[in-house]
Motif scaffolding. Sequence first.
Motif, PDB file in Angstrom:
ATOM      1  N   PRO A 158      10.168   6.424 -17.070  1.00 40.29           N
ATOM      2  CA  PRO A 158       9.127   5.384 -17.029  1.00 40.29           C
ATOM      3  C   PRO A 158       9.261   4.416 -18.206  1.00 40.29           C
ATOM      4  N   GLN A 159       8.760   3.207 -18.003  1.00 37.07           N
ATOM      5  CA  GLN A 159       8.876   2.182 -19.038  1.00 37.07           C
ATOM      6  C   GLN A 159       8.065   2.525 -20.278  1.00 37.07           C
ATOM      7  N   GLN A 160       6.926   3.191 -20.079  1.00 37.21           N
ATOM      8  CA  GLN A 160       6.115   3.558 -21.238  1.00 37.21           C
ATOM      9  C   GLN A 160       5.448   4.910 -21.011  1.00 37.21           C
ATOM     10  N   THR A 161       5.188   5.582 -22.121  1.00 35.24           N
ATOM     11  CA  THR A 161       4.509   6.881 -22.105  1.00 35.24           C
ATOM     12  C   THR A 161       3.160   6.726 -22.780  1.00 35.24           C
ATOM     13  N   GLN A 162       2.127   7.135 -22.098  1.00 34.43           N
ATOM     14  CA  GLN A 162       0.799   7.062 -22.705  1.00 34.43           C
ATOM     15  C   GLN A 162      -0.059   8.210 -22.193  1.00 34.43           C
ATOM     16  N   PRO A 163      -1.065   8.618 -22.997  1.00 32.31           N
ATOM     17  CA  PRO A 163      -1.954   9.694 -22.533  1.00 32.31           C
ATOM     18  C   PRO A 163      -2.719   9.268 -21.280  1.00 32.31           C
ATOM     19  N   HIS A 164      -2.866  10.180 -20.338  1.00 32.78           N
ATOM     20  CA  HIS A 164      -3.645   9.931 -19.129  1.00 32.78           C
ATOM     21  C   HIS A 164      -4.754  10.977 -19.069  1.00 32.78           C
ATOM     22  N   ARG A 165      -5.966  10.536 -19.105  1.00 31.06           N
ATOM     23  CA  ARG A 165      -7.084  11.478 -19.163  1.00 31.06           C
ATOM     24  C   ARG A 165      -7.226  12.318 -17.899  1.00 31.06           C
ATOM     25  N   ASP A 166      -6.681  11.857 -16.798  1.00 35.30           N
ATOM     26  CA  ASP A 166      -6.773  12.644 -15.572  1.00 35.30           C
ATOM     27  C   ASP A 166      -5.523  13.489 -15.325  1.00 35.30           C
ATOM     28  N   ALA A 167      -4.537  13.406 -16.235  1.00 36.44           N
ATOM     29  CA  ALA A 167      -3.315  14.191 -16.051  1.00 36.44           C
ATOM     30  C   ALA A 167      -2.931  14.990 -17.289  1.00 36.44           C
ATOM     31  N   GLY A 168      -3.515  14.683 -18.438  1.00 35.34           N
ATOM     32  CA  GLY A 168      -3.157  15.380 -19.669  1.00 35.34           C
ATOM     33  C   GLY A 168      -4.383  15.741 -20.489  1.00 35.34           C
ATOM     34  N   ASP A 223       0.793  -1.218   0.000  1.00 35.80           N
ATOM     35  CA  ASP A 223       0.000   0.000   0.000  1.00 35.80           C
ATOM     36  C   ASP A 223       0.831   1.277   0.000  1.00 35.80           C
ATOM     37  N   SER A 224       2.145   1.161   0.166  1.00 32.26           N
ATOM     38  CA  SER A 224       2.972   2.360   0.202  1.00 32.26           C
ATOM     39  C   SER A 224       3.628   2.584  -1.157  1.00 32.26           C
ATOM     40  N   MET A 225       4.077   3.807  -1.367  1.00 26.40           N
ATOM     41  CA  MET A 225       4.784   4.128  -2.606  1.00 26.40           C
ATOM     42  C   MET A 225       6.078   3.315  -2.703  1.00 26.40           C
ATOM     43  N   SER A 226       6.409   2.874  -3.899  1.00 28.03           N
ATOM     44  CA  SER A 226       7.693   2.209  -4.105  1.00 28.03           C
ATOM     45  C   SER A 226       8.796   3.264  -4.070  1.00 28.03           C
ATOM     46  N   PRO A 227      10.053   2.857  -3.820  1.00 32.37           N
ATOM     47  CA  PRO A 227      11.151   3.842  -3.831  1.00 32.37           C
ATOM     48  C   PRO A 227      11.220   4.625  -5.144  1.00 32.37           C
ATOM     49  N   GLN A 228      10.947   3.960  -6.263  1.00 35.68           N
ATOM     50  CA  GLN A 228      11.007   4.644  -7.556  1.00 35.68           C
ATOM     51  C   GLN A 228       9.882   5.675  -7.678  1.00 35.68           C
ATOM     52  N   GLU A 229       8.674   5.329  -7.202  1.00 34.35           N
ATOM     53  CA  GLU A 229       7.559   6.280  -7.230  1.00 34.35           C
ATOM     54  C   GLU A 229       7.850   7.487  -6.342  1.00 34.35           C
ATOM     55  N   ARG A 230       8.421   7.208  -5.166  1.00 34.14           N
ATOM     56  CA  ARG A 230       8.734   8.296  -4.246  1.00 34.14           C
ATOM     57  C   ARG A 230       9.797   9.213  -4.842  1.00 34.14           C
ATOM     58  N   ARG A 231      10.796   8.602  -5.453  1.00 31.84           N
ATOM     59  CA  ARG A 231      11.860   9.380  -6.084  1.00 31.84           C
ATOM     60  C   ARG A 231      11.321  10.233  -7.227  1.00 31.84           C
ATOM     61  N   ALA A 232      10.465   9.654  -8.049  1.00 29.89           N
ATOM     62  CA  ALA A 232       9.881  10.404  -9.167  1.00 29.89           C
ATOM     63  C   ALA A 232       9.027  11.557  -8.655  1.00 29.89           C
ATOM     64  N   VAL A 247       4.444  12.526 -14.098  1.00 30.53           N
ATOM     65  CA  VAL A 247       4.031  12.020 -12.782  1.00 30.53           C
ATOM     66  C   VAL A 247       3.068  10.850 -12.959  1.00 30.53           C
ATOM     67  N   ALA A 248       2.107  11.011 -13.886  1.00 32.11           N
ATOM     68  CA  ALA A 248       1.134   9.937 -14.138  1.00 32.11           C
ATOM     69  C   ALA A 248       1.816   8.688 -14.689  1.00 32.11           C
ATOM     70  N   ASP A 249       2.808   8.888 -15.563  1.00 29.66           N
ATOM     71  CA  ASP A 249       3.555   7.745 -16.109  1.00 29.66           C
ATOM     72  C   ASP A 249       4.345   7.012 -15.033  1.00 29.66           C
ATOM     73  N   SER A 250       4.777   7.745 -14.012  1.00 29.61           N
ATOM     74  CA  SER A 250       5.745   7.224 -13.044  1.00 29.61           C
ATOM     75  C   SER A 250       5.115   6.680 -11.769  1.00 29.61           C
ATOM     76  N   THR A 251       3.793   6.797 -11.629  1.00 27.32           N
ATOM     77  CA  THR A 251       3.133   6.351 -10.401  1.00 27.32           C
ATOM     78  C   THR A 251       1.949   5.447 -10.714  1.00 27.32           C
TER      79      THR A 251
END
Length: 456
Positions: free
Chosen positions: A190-200, A5-14, A125-129
Amino acid sequence: MHQVDSMSPQERRASVSLALVFAFRMLGLFMVLPVLATWGQQLQGATPFLIGMAIGAYGLTQAFLQIPFGMLSDRVGRKPVIVFGLLLFAAGGLVAAGADSITQVIAGRVLQGAGAIAAAVMALVADSTREQHRTKAMAMIGMSIGLAFAVAMVAGPVVARMAGLGGVFLSTSALALVGIVLVLLAVPTPQQTQPHRDAGVVRGALWPSLANGQLLRLNYGIACLHAILMATFLAIPLALQQQAGLAKEDHWWVYLAALLLSFFGMVPFIIYAERQRQMKRVMLGAVAVLALVQPLFWLSQHSLPWLVAAIILFFVGFNLLEATLPSLLSKIAPAGGKGTAMGVYSTSQFAGAALGGMFGGWLFAHFGLGGVFVGCALLALSWLIIGGTMREPPYVTSYRLALSPACLDDAALATRLQAVAGVTDVVIVAEEAAAYLKVDAKILDREALNRVAAPV
Protein backbone atom coordinates in the motif's frame (compact mmCIF):
# COMPACT_ATOMS: atom_id res chain seq x y z
CA MET A 1 -21.27 2.83 -12.17
CA HIS A 2 -20.57 -0.86 -11.76
CA GLN A 3 -16.84 -0.16 -12.13
CA VAL A 4 -16.92 2.41 -9.32
CA ASP A 5 -18.82 0.14 -6.93
CA SER A 6 -16.71 -2.98 -7.46
CA MET A 7 -13.34 -3.83 -5.99
CA SER A 8 -10.36 -2.69 -8.04
CA PRO A 9 -8.01 -5.44 -9.33
CA GLN A 10 -5.42 -4.36 -6.74
CA GLU A 11 -7.97 -4.54 -3.89
CA ARG A 12 -9.12 -7.95 -5.05
CA ARG A 13 -5.55 -9.18 -5.30
CA ALA A 14 -4.70 -7.88 -1.83
CA SER A 15 -7.84 -9.38 -0.27
CA VAL A 16 -7.47 -12.82 -1.86
CA SER A 17 -3.73 -13.14 -1.23
CA LEU A 18 -3.99 -12.00 2.41
CA ALA A 19 -6.92 -14.36 2.97
CA LEU A 20 -4.68 -17.18 1.67
CA VAL A 21 -1.80 -16.09 3.96
CA PHE A 22 -4.17 -16.20 6.93
CA ALA A 23 -5.62 -19.54 5.81
CA PHE A 24 -2.22 -21.21 5.40
CA ARG A 25 -1.16 -20.11 8.88
CA MET A 26 -4.39 -21.25 10.53
CA LEU A 27 -4.23 -24.51 8.58
CA GLY A 28 -0.77 -25.07 10.04
CA LEU A 29 -1.95 -24.34 13.57
CA PHE A 30 -5.03 -26.57 13.43
CA MET A 31 -3.60 -29.57 11.51
CA VAL A 32 -1.97 -30.70 14.75
CA LEU A 33 -5.23 -30.62 16.70
CA PRO A 34 -6.81 -33.95 15.62
CA VAL A 35 -3.54 -35.95 15.69
CA LEU A 36 -1.39 -34.88 18.64
CA ALA A 37 -3.33 -36.80 21.31
CA THR A 38 -2.93 -40.12 19.47
CA TRP A 39 0.32 -39.76 17.52
CA GLY A 40 2.10 -37.90 20.34
CA GLN A 41 1.90 -40.77 22.82
CA GLN A 42 5.12 -42.32 21.52
CA LEU A 43 7.14 -39.16 22.25
CA GLN A 44 9.62 -39.36 25.09
CA GLY A 45 8.18 -38.02 28.36
CA ALA A 46 4.63 -37.80 26.99
CA THR A 47 1.95 -37.49 29.65
CA PRO A 48 -1.70 -36.44 29.23
CA PHE A 49 -0.94 -33.05 30.81
CA LEU A 50 2.07 -32.36 28.57
CA ILE A 51 0.21 -33.51 25.44
CA GLY A 52 -2.59 -31.12 26.40
CA MET A 53 -0.01 -28.37 26.89
CA ALA A 54 1.46 -29.11 23.45
CA ILE A 55 -1.98 -28.88 21.84
CA GLY A 56 -2.66 -25.41 23.25
CA ALA A 57 0.90 -24.08 23.77
CA TYR A 58 0.77 -21.82 20.70
CA GLY A 59 -1.91 -19.80 22.49
CA LEU A 60 0.49 -18.69 25.24
CA THR A 61 2.79 -16.64 23.02
CA GLN A 62 0.01 -15.73 20.62
CA ALA A 63 -1.99 -14.14 23.45
CA PHE A 64 0.98 -12.10 24.70
CA LEU A 65 2.24 -10.94 21.29
CA GLN A 66 -1.00 -10.43 19.35
CA ILE A 67 -1.51 -6.77 20.27
CA PRO A 68 2.21 -5.76 20.43
CA PHE A 69 2.84 -7.14 16.92
CA GLY A 70 -0.12 -5.16 15.59
CA MET A 71 1.19 -1.96 17.16
CA LEU A 72 4.71 -2.70 15.89
CA SER A 73 3.34 -2.96 12.34
CA ASP A 74 2.12 0.65 12.66
CA ARG A 75 5.76 1.70 13.16
CA VAL A 76 7.89 -0.55 10.98
CA GLY A 77 5.37 -1.57 8.32
CA ARG A 78 2.96 -4.45 7.86
CA LYS A 79 4.94 -6.70 5.55
CA PRO A 80 8.14 -6.92 7.66
CA VAL A 81 6.10 -7.91 10.73
CA ILE A 82 4.06 -10.49 8.80
CA VAL A 83 7.15 -12.03 7.17
CA PHE A 84 8.98 -12.15 10.51
CA GLY A 85 5.95 -13.78 12.15
CA LEU A 86 5.70 -16.41 9.42
CA LEU A 87 9.45 -17.14 9.75
CA LEU A 88 8.93 -17.73 13.49
CA PHE A 89 6.01 -20.01 12.68
CA ALA A 90 8.07 -21.98 10.15
CA ALA A 91 10.95 -22.28 12.65
CA GLY A 92 8.56 -23.56 15.31
CA GLY A 93 7.28 -26.22 12.90
CA LEU A 94 10.86 -27.37 12.20
CA VAL A 95 11.63 -27.57 15.93
CA ALA A 96 8.52 -29.70 16.53
CA ALA A 97 9.13 -31.85 13.41
CA GLY A 98 12.58 -32.86 14.65
CA ALA A 99 11.40 -33.52 18.21
CA ASP A 100 11.75 -36.87 19.91
CA SER A 101 10.32 -35.62 23.21
CA ILE A 102 7.07 -33.91 24.15
CA THR A 103 8.96 -30.95 25.66
CA GLN A 104 10.57 -30.23 22.28
CA VAL A 105 7.15 -30.31 20.65
CA ILE A 106 5.89 -27.84 23.26
CA ALA A 107 8.87 -25.58 22.51
CA GLY A 108 8.05 -25.74 18.81
CA ARG A 109 4.39 -24.91 19.41
CA VAL A 110 5.35 -21.97 21.64
CA LEU A 111 7.62 -20.68 18.85
CA GLN A 112 4.82 -21.14 16.31
CA GLY A 113 2.50 -19.03 18.45
CA ALA A 114 5.14 -16.28 18.64
CA GLY A 115 4.40 -15.55 14.98
CA ALA A 116 1.32 -13.56 16.00
CA ILE A 117 0.51 -11.86 12.71
CA ALA A 118 -3.29 -11.66 12.79
CA ALA A 119 -3.48 -7.98 13.79
CA ALA A 120 -0.84 -6.98 11.23
CA VAL A 121 -2.67 -8.86 8.46
CA MET A 122 -5.96 -7.14 9.35
CA ALA A 123 -4.22 -3.76 9.35
CA LEU A 124 -2.70 -4.49 5.92
CA VAL A 125 -6.16 -5.37 4.61
CA ALA A 126 -7.37 -1.99 5.89
CA ASP A 127 -4.42 -0.24 4.23
CA SER A 128 -5.08 -2.01 0.93
CA THR A 129 -8.84 -1.51 0.55
CA ARG A 130 -11.21 1.41 0.34
CA GLU A 131 -13.78 1.85 3.08
CA GLN A 132 -16.71 0.61 0.99
CA HIS A 133 -14.96 -2.71 0.24
CA ARG A 134 -13.26 -3.34 3.59
CA THR A 135 -16.11 -5.41 4.99
CA LYS A 136 -15.96 -7.70 1.95
CA ALA A 137 -12.20 -8.12 2.38
CA MET A 138 -12.57 -8.93 6.08
CA ALA A 139 -15.34 -11.41 5.22
CA MET A 140 -12.96 -13.18 2.81
CA ILE A 141 -10.49 -13.61 5.67
CA GLY A 142 -13.25 -14.87 7.97
CA MET A 143 -14.29 -17.46 5.39
CA SER A 144 -10.67 -18.48 4.82
CA ILE A 145 -10.25 -19.17 8.55
CA GLY A 146 -13.38 -21.34 8.64
CA LEU A 147 -12.27 -23.23 5.53
CA ALA A 148 -8.75 -23.68 6.94
CA PHE A 149 -10.16 -25.19 10.13
CA ALA A 150 -12.29 -27.63 8.15
CA VAL A 151 -9.42 -28.66 5.87
CA ALA A 152 -7.05 -29.01 8.85
CA MET A 153 -9.35 -31.44 10.64
CA VAL A 154 -9.16 -33.76 7.62
CA ALA A 155 -5.62 -33.01 6.41
CA GLY A 156 -3.99 -33.57 9.82
CA PRO A 157 -4.88 -37.28 10.08
CA VAL A 158 -4.21 -37.84 6.35
CA VAL A 159 -0.71 -36.30 6.50
CA ALA A 160 0.04 -38.12 9.78
CA ARG A 161 -0.94 -41.40 8.14
CA MET A 162 1.51 -40.77 5.27
CA ALA A 163 4.41 -39.06 7.06
CA GLY A 164 3.86 -39.34 10.81
CA LEU A 165 3.62 -36.50 13.34
CA GLY A 166 6.92 -35.01 12.10
CA GLY A 167 5.42 -34.79 8.63
CA VAL A 168 2.47 -32.82 9.98
CA PHE A 169 4.81 -30.26 11.53
CA LEU A 170 6.95 -30.08 8.39
CA SER A 171 3.75 -29.36 6.45
CA THR A 172 3.01 -26.43 8.77
CA SER A 173 6.46 -24.97 8.07
CA ALA A 174 5.97 -25.41 4.32
CA LEU A 175 2.62 -23.61 4.52
CA ALA A 176 4.27 -20.71 6.36
CA LEU A 177 6.94 -20.43 3.65
CA VAL A 178 4.22 -20.36 0.97
CA GLY A 179 2.63 -17.54 2.98
CA ILE A 180 5.90 -15.59 2.91
CA VAL A 181 6.12 -15.96 -0.89
CA LEU A 182 2.55 -14.67 -1.17
CA VAL A 183 3.32 -11.65 1.04
CA LEU A 184 6.44 -10.74 -0.93
CA LEU A 185 5.20 -11.42 -4.46
CA ALA A 186 1.39 -11.38 -4.51
CA VAL A 187 0.29 -8.85 -1.86
CA PRO A 188 0.48 -5.28 -3.21
CA THR A 189 2.39 -2.81 -1.04
CA PRO A 190 0.00 0.00 0.00
CA GLN A 191 1.03 3.59 -0.61
CA GLN A 192 0.73 4.50 3.05
CA THR A 193 0.43 2.80 6.43
CA GLN A 194 -1.74 4.32 9.10
CA PRO A 195 -3.63 3.14 12.19
CA HIS A 196 -7.21 2.05 11.49
CA ARG A 197 -9.51 2.10 14.48
CA ASP A 198 -11.75 -0.57 13.01
CA ALA A 199 -8.88 -2.91 12.09
CA GLY A 200 -6.13 -2.31 14.66
CA VAL A 201 -5.58 -1.64 18.35
CA VAL A 202 -5.54 1.99 19.49
CA ARG A 203 -4.08 2.67 22.94
CA GLY A 204 -6.75 5.20 23.85
CA ALA A 205 -9.51 2.67 23.17
CA LEU A 206 -7.91 -0.17 25.14
CA TRP A 207 -9.19 0.68 28.62
CA PRO A 208 -12.80 1.39 27.49
CA SER A 209 -12.77 -2.00 25.75
CA LEU A 210 -11.49 -3.76 28.89
CA ALA A 211 -14.05 -1.97 31.06
CA ASN A 212 -17.06 -2.77 28.83
CA GLY A 213 -19.12 -5.45 30.59
CA GLN A 214 -20.82 -6.62 27.39
CA LEU A 215 -17.48 -7.08 25.62
CA LEU A 216 -16.05 -8.84 28.68
CA ARG A 217 -18.84 -11.41 28.43
CA LEU A 218 -17.89 -12.07 24.81
CA ASN A 219 -14.20 -12.30 25.74
CA TYR A 220 -15.05 -14.87 28.40
CA GLY A 221 -17.14 -16.73 25.85
CA ILE A 222 -14.44 -16.97 23.18
CA ALA A 223 -11.91 -18.05 25.83
CA CYS A 224 -14.31 -20.80 26.96
CA LEU A 225 -15.01 -21.86 23.37
CA HIS A 226 -11.35 -22.43 22.52
CA ALA A 227 -10.59 -23.96 25.90
CA ILE A 228 -13.40 -26.46 25.26
CA LEU A 229 -12.10 -27.07 21.71
CA MET A 230 -8.57 -27.86 22.90
CA ALA A 231 -9.69 -30.03 25.83
CA THR A 232 -12.25 -31.87 23.70
CA PHE A 233 -9.66 -32.65 21.05
CA LEU A 234 -7.41 -34.16 23.63
CA ALA A 235 -10.24 -36.58 24.43
CA ILE A 236 -12.09 -37.19 21.13
CA PRO A 237 -9.20 -38.79 19.16
CA LEU A 238 -8.51 -41.06 22.14
CA ALA A 239 -12.19 -42.00 22.44
CA LEU A 240 -12.35 -42.81 18.72
CA GLN A 241 -9.23 -44.97 18.93
CA GLN A 242 -9.32 -46.59 22.35
CA GLN A 243 -13.05 -46.84 23.07
CA ALA A 244 -14.79 -46.96 19.67
CA GLY A 245 -12.01 -49.00 18.04
CA LEU A 246 -11.34 -46.72 15.04
CA ALA A 247 -7.68 -46.75 13.96
CA LYS A 248 -6.04 -43.32 14.23
CA GLU A 249 -5.21 -43.43 10.50
CA ASP A 250 -8.96 -43.47 9.72
CA HIS A 251 -10.09 -40.55 11.88
CA TRP A 252 -10.10 -38.17 8.90
CA TRP A 253 -13.42 -39.46 7.52
CA VAL A 254 -15.16 -38.81 10.86
CA TYR A 255 -14.05 -35.17 10.86
CA LEU A 256 -14.88 -34.74 7.16
CA ALA A 257 -18.42 -36.08 7.60
CA ALA A 258 -18.96 -34.14 10.82
CA LEU A 259 -17.77 -30.82 9.37
CA LEU A 260 -19.82 -31.14 6.17
CA LEU A 261 -23.02 -32.06 8.01
CA SER A 262 -22.45 -29.43 10.72
CA PHE A 263 -22.02 -26.72 8.08
CA PHE A 264 -25.46 -27.44 6.64
CA GLY A 265 -26.85 -27.69 10.17
CA MET A 266 -25.64 -24.26 11.28
CA VAL A 267 -26.54 -22.14 8.22
CA PRO A 268 -30.29 -21.81 8.99
CA PHE A 269 -29.47 -20.60 12.51
CA ILE A 270 -27.06 -17.93 11.23
CA ILE A 271 -29.71 -16.66 8.81
CA TYR A 272 -32.35 -16.65 11.57
CA ALA A 273 -30.04 -14.83 14.00
CA GLU A 274 -29.29 -11.98 11.58
CA ARG A 275 -32.65 -11.59 9.83
CA GLN A 276 -34.83 -11.97 12.91
CA ARG A 277 -32.35 -10.10 15.14
CA GLN A 278 -32.07 -13.00 17.59
CA MET A 279 -28.29 -13.15 18.00
CA LYS A 280 -28.36 -13.63 21.75
CA ARG A 281 -30.90 -16.46 21.59
CA VAL A 282 -28.93 -18.32 18.91
CA MET A 283 -25.65 -17.82 20.77
CA LEU A 284 -27.07 -19.19 24.01
CA GLY A 285 -28.64 -22.11 22.16
CA ALA A 286 -25.27 -23.01 20.64
CA VAL A 287 -23.58 -22.81 24.07
CA ALA A 288 -26.29 -25.11 25.45
CA VAL A 289 -25.49 -27.59 22.64
CA LEU A 290 -21.81 -27.53 23.66
CA ALA A 291 -22.81 -28.23 27.28
CA LEU A 292 -25.24 -31.03 26.42
CA VAL A 293 -22.99 -32.77 23.90
CA GLN A 294 -20.26 -33.42 26.48
CA PRO A 295 -22.29 -36.01 28.47
CA LEU A 296 -23.24 -37.50 25.11
CA PHE A 297 -19.54 -37.96 24.35
CA TRP A 298 -19.15 -39.74 27.66
CA LEU A 299 -22.16 -42.04 27.13
CA SER A 300 -21.34 -42.88 23.50
CA GLN A 301 -17.62 -43.65 23.85
CA HIS A 302 -18.05 -47.33 22.97
CA SER A 303 -20.41 -46.79 20.01
CA LEU A 304 -18.83 -45.34 16.88
CA PRO A 305 -22.14 -44.22 15.25
CA TRP A 306 -23.27 -42.39 18.40
CA LEU A 307 -19.83 -40.87 18.90
CA VAL A 308 -19.84 -39.56 15.32
CA ALA A 309 -23.32 -38.11 15.90
CA ALA A 310 -22.05 -36.34 19.01
CA ILE A 311 -19.05 -34.95 17.08
CA ILE A 312 -21.45 -33.58 14.43
CA LEU A 313 -23.49 -31.83 17.15
CA PHE A 314 -20.31 -30.45 18.69
CA PHE A 315 -19.22 -28.94 15.37
CA VAL A 316 -22.67 -27.44 14.77
CA GLY A 317 -22.40 -25.59 18.09
CA PHE A 318 -18.73 -24.71 17.68
CA ASN A 319 -18.98 -23.41 14.10
CA LEU A 320 -22.15 -21.47 14.89
CA LEU A 321 -20.38 -19.71 17.76
CA GLU A 322 -17.27 -19.06 15.66
CA ALA A 323 -19.51 -17.27 13.16
CA THR A 324 -21.77 -15.37 15.54
CA LEU A 325 -19.37 -14.15 18.25
CA PRO A 326 -17.36 -11.81 15.94
CA SER A 327 -20.66 -10.46 14.60
CA LEU A 328 -21.84 -9.78 18.16
CA LEU A 329 -18.55 -8.04 18.94
CA SER A 330 -18.90 -5.82 15.88
CA LYS A 331 -22.36 -4.77 17.06
CA ILE A 332 -21.37 -4.14 20.70
CA ALA A 333 -18.00 -2.40 20.19
CA PRO A 334 -18.26 1.41 20.45
CA ALA A 335 -17.68 3.63 17.42
CA GLY A 336 -13.96 3.72 16.62
CA GLY A 337 -13.25 0.88 19.03
CA LYS A 338 -13.91 -2.22 16.93
CA GLY A 339 -10.25 -2.94 16.13
CA THR A 340 -9.20 -2.64 19.76
CA ALA A 341 -12.12 -4.77 20.94
CA MET A 342 -11.18 -7.41 18.35
CA GLY A 343 -7.57 -7.36 19.56
CA VAL A 344 -8.63 -8.04 23.16
CA TYR A 345 -11.09 -10.69 21.91
CA SER A 346 -8.33 -12.48 19.94
CA THR A 347 -6.02 -12.35 22.95
CA SER A 348 -8.77 -13.95 25.05
CA GLN A 349 -9.27 -16.62 22.39
CA PHE A 350 -5.60 -17.65 22.39
CA ALA A 351 -5.33 -17.53 26.17
CA GLY A 352 -8.36 -19.83 26.32
CA ALA A 353 -6.69 -22.24 23.88
CA ALA A 354 -3.54 -22.39 26.02
CA LEU A 355 -5.43 -22.92 29.26
CA GLY A 356 -7.84 -25.39 27.66
CA GLY A 357 -5.05 -27.69 26.54
CA MET A 358 -3.56 -27.77 30.05
CA PHE A 359 -7.01 -28.03 31.66
CA GLY A 360 -7.93 -31.00 29.47
CA GLY A 361 -4.59 -32.70 30.06
CA TRP A 362 -4.87 -32.32 33.83
CA LEU A 363 -8.44 -33.64 33.88
CA PHE A 364 -7.52 -36.63 31.72
CA ALA A 365 -4.51 -37.46 33.90
CA HIS A 366 -6.63 -37.44 37.07
CA PHE A 367 -10.12 -38.47 35.95
CA GLY A 368 -9.82 -40.07 32.50
CA LEU A 369 -11.88 -39.23 29.43
CA GLY A 370 -15.05 -38.82 31.50
CA GLY A 371 -13.34 -36.14 33.57
CA VAL A 372 -12.50 -34.14 30.44
CA PHE A 373 -16.10 -34.29 29.22
CA VAL A 374 -17.51 -33.29 32.61
CA GLY A 375 -15.02 -30.43 32.90
CA CYS A 376 -15.93 -29.12 29.43
CA ALA A 377 -19.65 -29.36 30.26
CA LEU A 378 -19.13 -27.32 33.45
CA LEU A 379 -17.13 -24.73 31.52
CA ALA A 380 -19.92 -24.43 28.93
CA LEU A 381 -22.51 -24.10 31.72
CA SER A 382 -20.51 -21.26 33.31
CA TRP A 383 -20.54 -19.51 29.93
CA LEU A 384 -24.28 -20.11 29.60
CA ILE A 385 -24.87 -18.42 32.98
CA ILE A 386 -22.60 -15.46 32.24
CA GLY A 387 -23.82 -15.12 28.65
CA GLY A 388 -27.42 -15.16 29.85
CA THR A 389 -26.83 -11.84 31.62
CA MET A 390 -25.73 -10.18 28.36
CA ARG A 391 -28.09 -7.59 26.90
CA GLU A 392 -29.57 -8.09 23.44
CA PRO A 393 -27.02 -6.37 21.17
CA PRO A 394 -27.90 -3.26 19.17
CA TYR A 395 -28.28 -4.30 15.53
CA VAL A 396 -25.81 -1.78 14.17
CA THR A 397 -22.71 -1.89 11.99
CA SER A 398 -19.47 0.08 11.98
CA TYR A 399 -19.13 2.79 9.35
CA ARG A 400 -16.12 5.00 8.57
CA LEU A 401 -16.74 8.33 6.90
CA ALA A 402 -13.87 10.28 5.29
CA LEU A 403 -14.03 14.00 6.15
CA SER A 404 -12.84 17.03 4.24
CA PRO A 405 -10.80 19.79 5.97
CA ALA A 406 -13.92 21.99 5.90
CA CYS A 407 -15.91 19.34 7.77
CA LEU A 408 -13.18 18.96 10.37
CA ASP A 409 -13.42 22.70 11.10
CA ASP A 410 -17.15 22.33 11.86
CA ALA A 411 -17.45 22.29 15.67
CA ALA A 412 -21.03 21.01 15.45
CA LEU A 413 -20.24 18.14 13.05
CA ALA A 414 -20.58 15.36 15.66
CA THR A 415 -23.98 16.68 16.76
CA ARG A 416 -25.23 16.94 13.18
CA LEU A 417 -24.02 13.41 12.35
CA GLN A 418 -25.67 12.06 15.50
CA ALA A 419 -28.95 13.66 14.39
CA VAL A 420 -29.06 11.65 11.13
CA ALA A 421 -31.66 8.88 11.24
CA GLY A 422 -30.00 5.50 11.92
CA VAL A 423 -26.78 6.89 13.45
CA THR A 424 -26.39 5.75 17.06
CA ASP A 425 -22.80 6.68 17.93
CA VAL A 426 -20.15 9.06 16.54
CA VAL A 427 -16.42 9.48 17.14
CA ILE A 428 -14.44 12.02 15.08
CA VAL A 429 -10.71 11.35 14.69
CA ALA A 430 -9.08 14.50 13.32
CA GLU A 431 -5.67 12.91 12.65
CA GLU A 432 -7.33 10.35 10.34
CA ALA A 433 -9.69 12.95 8.84
CA ALA A 434 -12.51 10.51 9.48
CA ALA A 435 -15.63 9.95 11.54
CA TYR A 436 -16.38 6.50 12.96
CA LEU A 437 -20.10 5.77 13.26
CA LYS A 438 -22.36 3.01 14.48
CA VAL A 439 -25.40 2.83 12.22
CA ASP A 440 -28.59 0.82 11.91
CA ALA A 441 -28.49 -0.05 8.20
CA LYS A 442 -32.25 -0.67 8.07
CA ILE A 443 -33.16 2.92 8.94
CA LEU A 444 -30.00 4.85 7.98
CA ASP A 445 -30.71 7.93 5.88
CA ARG A 446 -27.66 7.77 3.63
CA GLU A 447 -28.55 10.88 1.65
CA ALA A 448 -28.76 12.94 4.85
CA LEU A 449 -25.48 11.45 6.04
CA ASN A 450 -23.73 12.36 2.79
CA ARG A 451 -25.14 15.90 2.95
CA VAL A 452 -23.81 16.43 6.47
CA ALA A 453 -20.36 15.09 5.51
CA ALA A 454 -20.19 16.92 2.19
CA PRO A 455 -17.50 19.63 2.00
CA VAL A 456 -18.84 23.16 2.47
